[in-house]
Design a protein around this motif. Structure first.
Motif, PDB file in Angstrom:
ATOM      1  N   THR A   1      18.094  39.989  39.100  1.00 32.65           N
ATOM      2  CA  THR A   1      18.963  40.962  39.761  1.00 32.65           C
ATOM      3  C   THR A   1      18.428  42.366  39.507  1.00 32.65           C
ATOM      4  O   THR A   1      18.209  42.751  38.355  1.00 32.65           O
ATOM      5  N   ILE A   2      18.231  43.123  40.591  1.00 32.29           N
ATOM      6  CA  ILE A   2      17.883  44.542  40.518  1.00 32.29           C
ATOM      7  C   ILE A   2      19.053  45.294  41.131  1.00 32.29           C
ATOM      8  O   ILE A   2      19.329  45.153  42.320  1.00 32.29           O
ATOM      9  N   ARG A   3      19.751  46.080  40.328  1.00 29.11           N
ATOM     10  CA  ARG A   3      21.019  46.657  40.784  1.00 29.11           C
ATOM     11  C   ARG A   3      21.139  48.131  40.401  1.00 29.11           C
ATOM     12  O   ARG A   3      20.834  48.531  39.278  1.00 29.11           O
ATOM     13  N   ASN A   4      21.604  48.925  41.352  1.00 29.77           N
ATOM     14  CA  ASN A   4      21.931  50.343  41.132  1.00 29.77           C
ATOM     15  C   ASN A   4      20.775  51.091  40.482  1.00 29.77           C
ATOM     16  O   ASN A   4      20.967  51.868  39.547  1.00 29.77           O
ATOM     17  N   CYS A   5      19.571  50.862  40.975  1.00 29.66           N
ATOM     18  CA  CYS A   5      18.397  51.598  40.503  1.00 29.66           C
ATOM     19  C   CYS A   5      17.891  52.517  41.607  1.00 29.66           C
ATOM     20  O   CYS A   5      18.068  52.239  42.796  1.00 29.66           O
ATOM     21  N   SER A   6      17.252  53.608  41.212  1.00 26.53           N
ATOM     22  CA  SER A   6      16.538  54.478  42.127  1.00 26.53           C
ATOM     23  C   SER A   6      15.057  54.209  41.924  1.00 26.53           C
ATOM     24  O   SER A   6      14.526  54.408  40.826  1.00 26.53           O
ATOM     25  N   LEU A   7      14.381  53.718  42.968  1.00 20.69           N
ATOM     26  CA  LEU A   7      12.989  53.304  42.873  1.00 20.69           C
ATOM     27  C   LEU A   7      12.179  54.155  43.849  1.00 20.69           C
ATOM     28  O   LEU A   7      12.319  54.010  45.069  1.00 20.69           O
ATOM     29  N   HIS A   8      11.331  55.036  43.300  1.00 23.81           N
ATOM     30  CA  HIS A   8      10.666  55.994  44.188  1.00 23.81           C
ATOM     31  C   HIS A   8       9.373  56.521  43.577  1.00 23.81           C
ATOM     32  O   HIS A   8       9.034  56.248  42.433  1.00 23.81           O
TER      33      HIS A   8
ATOM     34  N   VAL B   1      19.032  41.921  45.281  1.00 17.20           N
ATOM     35  CA  VAL B   1      18.679  43.345  45.291  1.00 17.20           C
ATOM     36  C   VAL B   1      19.905  44.074  45.813  1.00 17.20           C
ATOM     37  O   VAL B   1      20.231  44.004  47.004  1.00 17.20           O
ATOM     38  N   GLU B   2      20.588  44.814  44.951  1.00 17.01           N
ATOM     39  CA  GLU B   2      21.959  45.235  45.250  1.00 17.01           C
ATOM     40  C   GLU B   2      22.221  46.675  44.809  1.00 17.01           C
ATOM     41  O   GLU B   2      21.987  47.049  43.653  1.00 17.01           O
ATOM     42  N   GLY B   3      22.681  47.492  45.762  1.00 13.03           N
ATOM     43  CA  GLY B   3      23.174  48.820  45.425  1.00 13.03           C
ATOM     44  C   GLY B   3      22.111  49.791  44.958  1.00 13.03           C
ATOM     45  O   GLY B   3      22.408  50.732  44.224  1.00 13.03           O
ATOM     46  N   ASN B   4      20.858  49.611  45.399  1.00  8.14           N
ATOM     47  CA  ASN B   4      19.767  50.478  44.961  1.00  8.14           C
ATOM     48  C   ASN B   4      19.458  51.562  45.989  1.00  8.14           C
ATOM     49  O   ASN B   4      19.821  51.460  47.158  1.00  8.14           O
ATOM     50  N   HIS B   5      18.739  52.584  45.532  1.00 10.94           N
ATOM     51  CA  HIS B   5      18.203  53.615  46.419  1.00 10.94           C
ATOM     52  C   HIS B   5      16.690  53.476  46.395  1.00 10.94           C
ATOM     53  O   HIS B   5      16.055  53.711  45.356  1.00 10.94           O
ATOM     54  N   LEU B   6      16.105  53.063  47.512  1.00  7.52           N
ATOM     55  CA  LEU B   6      14.664  52.859  47.628  1.00  7.52           C
ATOM     56  C   LEU B   6      14.133  53.864  48.641  1.00  7.52           C
ATOM     57  O   LEU B   6      14.467  53.787  49.837  1.00  7.52           O
ATOM     58  N   TRP B   7      13.291  54.786  48.167  1.00  6.73           N
ATOM     59  CA  TRP B   7      12.889  55.904  49.013  1.00  6.73           C
ATOM     60  C   TRP B   7      11.652  56.574  48.412  1.00  6.73           C
ATOM     61  O   TRP B   7      11.275  56.314  47.270  1.00  6.73           O
TER      62      TRP B   7
ATOM     63  N   ILE C   1      16.589  35.177  48.746  1.00  2.29           N
ATOM     64  CA  ILE C   1      16.703  36.585  48.373  1.00  2.29           C
ATOM     65  C   ILE C   1      17.780  37.236  49.220  1.00  2.29           C
ATOM     66  O   ILE C   1      17.890  36.981  50.420  1.00  2.29           O
ATOM     67  N   VAL C   2      18.597  38.065  48.585  1.00  2.00           N
ATOM     68  CA  VAL C   2      19.680  38.782  49.251  1.00  2.00           C
ATOM     69  C   VAL C   2      19.517  40.274  48.985  1.00  2.00           C
ATOM     70  O   VAL C   2      19.346  40.694  47.840  1.00  2.00           O
ATOM     71  N   PHE C   3      19.562  41.064  50.056  1.00  6.38           N
ATOM     72  CA  PHE C   3      19.617  42.520  49.966  1.00  6.38           C
ATOM     73  C   PHE C   3      21.003  42.954  50.426  1.00  6.38           C
ATOM     74  O   PHE C   3      21.397  42.662  51.564  1.00  6.38           O
ATOM     75  N   GLN C   4      21.724  43.698  49.584  1.00  2.00           N
ATOM     76  CA  GLN C   4      23.042  44.161  50.004  1.00  2.00           C
ATOM     77  C   GLN C   4      23.386  45.499  49.350  1.00  2.00           C
ATOM     78  O   GLN C   4      23.018  45.764  48.205  1.00  2.00           O
TER      79      GLN C   4
ATOM     80  N   GLY D   1      27.726  37.418  42.574  1.00  2.00           N
ATOM     81  CA  GLY D   1      27.706  36.320  43.505  1.00  2.00           C
ATOM     82  C   GLY D   1      26.372  36.193  44.196  1.00  2.00           C
ATOM     83  O   GLY D   1      26.283  36.212  45.401  1.00  2.00           O
ATOM     84  N   VAL D   2      25.325  36.088  43.435  1.00  2.00           N
ATOM     85  CA  VAL D   2      23.995  36.021  44.045  1.00  2.00           C
ATOM     86  C   VAL D   2      23.853  34.768  44.876  1.00  2.00           C
ATOM     87  O   VAL D   2      24.205  33.695  44.476  1.00  2.00           O
ATOM     88  N   VAL D   3      23.343  34.951  46.096  1.00  2.00           N
ATOM     89  CA  VAL D   3      23.076  33.840  46.976  1.00  2.00           C
ATOM     90  C   VAL D   3      21.598  33.726  47.130  1.00  2.00           C
ATOM     91  O   VAL D   3      20.977  34.626  47.617  1.00  2.00           O
ATOM     92  N   THR D   4      21.001  32.694  46.744  1.00  2.00           N
ATOM     93  CA  THR D   4      19.594  32.555  47.000  1.00  2.00           C
ATOM     94  C   THR D   4      19.229  31.104  47.005  1.00  2.00           C
ATOM     95  O   THR D   4      20.000  30.241  46.682  1.00  2.00           O
ATOM     96  N   GLY D   5      17.992  30.861  47.331  1.00  2.00           N
ATOM     97  CA  GLY D   5      17.520  29.506  47.389  1.00  2.00           C
ATOM     98  C   GLY D   5      16.501  29.262  46.317  1.00  2.00           C
ATOM     99  O   GLY D   5      16.646  29.710  45.218  1.00  2.00           O
TER     100      GLY D   5
END
Length: 612
Positions: free
Chosen positions: A185-192, A212-218, A238-241, A537-541
């Motif tokens: 889980t990668i959550r609430n991170c700023s990746l730049h 991958v949830e609630g991040n700022h990617l820019w 993989i879920v992006f939300q 509630g991660v959904v993945t395969g």
């Protein structure tokens, strides 16, 4: 235990005194091994990240990084096979005004004694290592949560000090580089300010169950290069939300969200101003991805996609493949529904590029609006099969700007006009205003999409809220709410994810919740003193990651070359995504520990009675 007792002379009355306490120690969760908490920062036991014993972290351990005004400059390796009950947690503790702790890759150092390959591929790496000892695929880092961190500056020409001394990052380095992992889980991170903000490789299909949830990617990418993106991923599930994407660094030509996964779900995100907003292509790096049953179905819903003037490619979404090997292109269905798509280009805009006529898109309940007018809006680049139902489109829209070789099936239920009736389109408030033709304009989902209902909507920025469904669902990513207000029918969810910080069933330990995928929007650990929060509630395969070809585990990886737009490290994805975690969650309410405690109390009482 039997061996320990062999040869001992134990009276019958004493046997319970030996056996029962041992059973309690062996069977009571949390007794045999106690997790460690490492607090780093001002006033804490550890001042720098290099003081954390990354080489000896164990399941259940927590590394809490406290905010300070000066960035931390350390390289991190996470190579722990943890568990749902005892996940590994790397968490930032935010500052007084909500500032995320910064981990800067420029001039960063690697802790003495740890040794891992591909140091030049990321600031934080999740994957294989010499010390700590983790050699994939025999060892796969698992059940890891990284949250509340600002991770930056993993790219050329920046440099760091590692196992080989002064070293430089590769162009395709990332802020967070997942070489291989499961239940990440990668959550609430700023990746730049990196080559790729987030890179996840398939590693022969071993990477799976990613959230991958609630991040700022820019602000990522390499100048004049099409190969680096805000995120570049491949996994099996993989879920992006609830993420906020874009724009890239000035002069960089990459896409916003590029993916090669099976079991891909992209929902409730705000994605703007990349070369393409979504580039969903073939799993070329491992046959495990095209072979995965979930590879042929992709779900994209509840998103806001914004294409601005001056961005590179006029196509907003690409689905299919780009490797040139059409036998492994997705050749399935893109379920594209309840999205709000906006183009402010003065020239042409194309909604979809479907790579071949074997690619299919079920497109319903969307708003697709080009401010330049219908003559500038085309729905297909050329190929593919597009089924249209109950969308709002610019009046005068075109099949294609370049000639249609595919098929568009229009069932006659689409609404056209000059404007969709937003609250404030210029201010990017894309909610429907009173009287908008989007209100109650939707229809039922396709049968395959019923398992992925539209229960939430994006809340600027990096948050979500339950969608207040009343009557027929509205078109687009937002539901109309009249001036008097409306109650959200969220299917039992909570705007803050319920009692757990992120909406999963994970409790206080930072582990993946075992709730359904639509359990709730992210708010995990945003406060300095919040619970550790589960996976929402991660959904993945199954999995999918690509990694560099390693010449030897103690040496350098072979150079990645690949084809145009191919992940330099590979990536795959796949496995069944049906609205719940694919793992077998352990029961947190088992009665066994309490029975053991009661037995122990009873034994001690009897022991005390016998001694009087």
């Amino acid at each position: 235990m039997a061996r320990w007792l062999r040869g001992k002379s134990i009276a019958p009355a004493e046997r319970g005194a030996v056996v029962l306490p041992l059973l309690v120690v062996l069977l009571l969760p949390g007794v045999a091994a106690r997790a460690a908490v490492y607090e780093v920062g001002p006033g804490q036991a550890l001042a720098e990240l290099d003081e954390v014993p990354w080489e000896s972290l164990a399941p259940g351990d927590q590394v809490l990084v406290h905010w300070r005004s000066e960035p931390y400059r350390s390289k991190i390796i996470l190579a722990v096979t943890a568990s749902e009950q005892q996940p590994l947690l790397l968490r930032g503790v935010v500052g007084p005004d909500g500032q995320l702790p910064i981990i800067d890759g420029r001039d960063a150092t690697t802790r003495a004694g740890i040794n891992f390959w591909n140091e030049d591929r990321g600031v934080i790496k999740i994957g294989g290592s010499n010390n700590p000892d983790c050699d994939p695929p025999a060892c796969v880092p698992s059940w890891i949560v990284v949250e509340n961190l600002d991770v930056r500056s993993g790219r050329a020409p920046y440099r760091f000090s590692g196992r080989n001394g002064d070293s430089g990052y590769t162009e395709n380095a990332a802020a967070i580089y997942v070489e291989v992992g499961r239940h990440i889980t990668i959550r609430n991170c700023s990746l730049h300010d990196s080559g790729n903000g987030l890179f996840i490789g398939v590693f022969g299909g071993e990477t799976r169950d990613i959230l991958v949830e609630g991040n700022h990617l820019w602000d990522n990418g390499i100048e004049d290069s099409i190969y680096e993106h805000n995120s570049y991923t491949s996994a099996r599930g993989i879920v992006f939300q609830f993420n906020h994407y874009g724009p890239l660094r000035a002069g960089c030509l990459g896409n916003n969200l590029k993916d090669r996964s099976a079991g891909l779900v992209v929902r409730y995100n705000w994605i703007e101003n990349g070369n393409r907003q979504l580039d969903l292509v073939d799993g070329e790096d491992s046959q495990a991805v095209p072979d995965d049953p979930a590879y042929r179905s992709t779900f994209v819903y509840g998103n806001v996609l914004v294409e601005a003037e001056g961005e590179g490619n006029s196509q907003i979404v690409h689905y299919g493949g780009d490797s040139g090997d059409t036998s492994i292109y997705r050749k399935g269905t893109l379920y594209f529904y309840n999205n709000t798509v906006i183009s402010t280009r003065s020239g042409n805009t194309t909604l979809l590029r479907l790579s071949t006529n074997d690619e299919h898109c079920d497109c319903r309940n969307n708003i697709v609006y080009a401010t330049a007018g219908g003559s500038r809006l085309a729905l297909l680049a050329s190929n593919g099969v597009l089924d249209l139902s109950h969308n709002w489109l610019n009046e005068g829209w075109r099949d294609s700007h370049d000639g249609l070789d595919g098929v568009i099936n229009d069932d006659g239920t689409n609404v056209t006009g000059s404007t969709p009736g937003f609250v404030d389109g210029n201010g990017q408030d894309f909610r429907p205003a009173a009287g908008s033709p989007a209100i109650d304009g939707g229809t039922d989902l396709a049968a395959a999409a019923v398992a992925f209902p539209v229960l939430f909507e994006y809340l600027r920025h990096q948050h979500g809220q339950p969608r207040p469904l009343q009557g027929n669902i509205d078109l687009g990513a937002f539901e109309y709410c009249p001036p008097g207000g409306c109650d959200a029918d969220d299917g039992g969810g909570d705007v803050d994810g319920g009692d757990d910080a992120d909406g999963g069933g994970g409790g206080d330990d930072g582990g993946n919740g075992d709730a359904a995928v639509d359990a709730g929007p992210p708010d995990a650990g945003r406060d300095a003193g919040g619970d550790d929060g589960g996976d929402g509630g991660v959904v993945t395969g199954d999995d999918g990651t690509g990694t560099d070809s390693v010449a030897d585990r103690g040496g350098e990886a072979a150079d990645d070359t690949g084809t145009a737009d191919a992940p330099e490290d590979g990536a795959d994805a796949g496995s069944s995504l049906q609205g719940a975690c694919s793992c077998s969650p352990g029961s947190r309410s088992s009665s066994l520990p309490w029975l053991l405690v009661l037995l122990l109390v009873s034994w001690r009482r009897r022991k005390g009675a016998g001694s009087t």
